[in-house]
Design an enzyme around this catalytic site. Structure first.
Site, PDB file in Angstrom:
ATOM      1  N   CYS A 117       7.098 -33.326 -11.596  1.00  0.00           N
ATOM      2  CA  CYS A 117       5.955 -33.960 -10.925  1.00  0.00           C
ATOM      3  C   CYS A 117       6.242 -34.131  -9.436  1.00  0.00           C
ATOM      4  CB  CYS A 117       5.660 -35.311 -11.579  1.00  0.00           C
ATOM      5  SG  CYS A 117       4.133 -36.082 -11.012  1.00  0.00           S
ATOM      6  N   CYS A 228      13.865 -38.403  -5.118  1.00  0.00           N
ATOM      7  CA  CYS A 228      12.905 -37.415  -5.593  1.00  0.00           C
ATOM      8  C   CYS A 228      13.229 -36.016  -5.104  1.00  0.00           C
ATOM      9  CB  CYS A 228      11.484 -37.794  -5.153  1.00  0.00           C
ATOM     10  SG  CYS A 228      11.274 -37.802  -3.359  1.00  0.00           S
TER      11      CYS A 228
END
Length: 234
Positions: A117, A228
């Site tokens: 994602c 991330c």
């Protein structure tokens, strides 16, 4: 590259942040950019760039999952400075495929899904935003997480093949807040509600007293996986 980086680091060593950004903007004319996610630190650097009319392109990653408070800060920032903030969105086809196959909340199910994602919503758009640039300015501070203490304010980003500069790298949170107050800068009110680090709404929660700075990001995962990939150091 190391010798070149060392030379630049020496030149900006005793410069104030605005002076250093201005110097780099001259060195990398038309090829320097700043990424903002509208947090405390980024609002400080945005003010430094816009208030001083520095020739640095400002951009943000519009993941599609931001907090309403973040959009408010975005709009107010545009109103206050009357300068563009370029938005980079995820690839529609890739996003549609992921959500169709795995649903809108697949990132909760595994680290692999969460990284997928982040890759679609952040990493790929970031690559587009950085394309053609030689210097990337960020709002990173060294005390924000353990892995960032090993970084320096000027570094070579091997992953994106450019120089990264963190103008307020050595600032404390108190200094950041003082700058915001002194210059009457709009900031995300979630910061007042226990959110020191603000990302996508489904992946960010308030931090409790005594918790790590980034404990509110991807809180369901192991602490060692709390990045991330935007600012990977290896």
């Amino acid at each position: 590259m190391k010798a070149y980086l060392d030379e630049i680091a020496l030149r900006i060593k005793d410069m104030e942040p605005v002076e250093a950004i201005s110097f780099l903007a001259e060195q990398f004319a038309g090829q320097i950019t700043f990424s903002t996610s509208f947090g405390w630190e980024d609002q400080v650097v945005t003010d430094m760039i816009f208030a001083n009319d520095l020739p640095v392109k400002v951009f943000t990653l519009e993941t599609g999952r931001l907090f309403p408070e973040t959009y408010y800060v975005w709009n107010r920032t545009l109103e206050n400075y009357q300068q563009p903030i370029h938005a980079y969105y995820p690839d529609a086809a890739a996003l549609e495929e992921m959500v169709t196959k795995k649903g809108p909340s697949s990132f909760y199910e595994s680290v692999e899904n969460r990284k997928e994602c982040c890759h679609i919503r952040k990493i790929v758009p970031l690559k587009r935003a950085l394309r053609g640039n030689k210097c990337w300015v960020t709002g990173i501070r060294s005390e924000q997480s353990l892995n960032r203490t090993d970084m320096s304010n000027l570094e070579w980003d091997e992953q994106n093949q450019l120089i990264k500069f963190h103008p307020i790298f050595d600032w404390s949170l108190a200094e950041v807040k003082a700058y915001i107050k002194k210059n009457n800068i709009v900031y995300n009110t979630l910061h007042d509600k226990g959110f020191p680090s603000i990302g996508c709404a489904p992946c960010t929660r308030a931090v409790q007293d005594g918790e790590d700075f980034r404990a509110g990001r991807w809180w369901w995962e192991d602490q060692s996986k709390k990045e991330c990939g935007l600012h990977a150091t290896k």
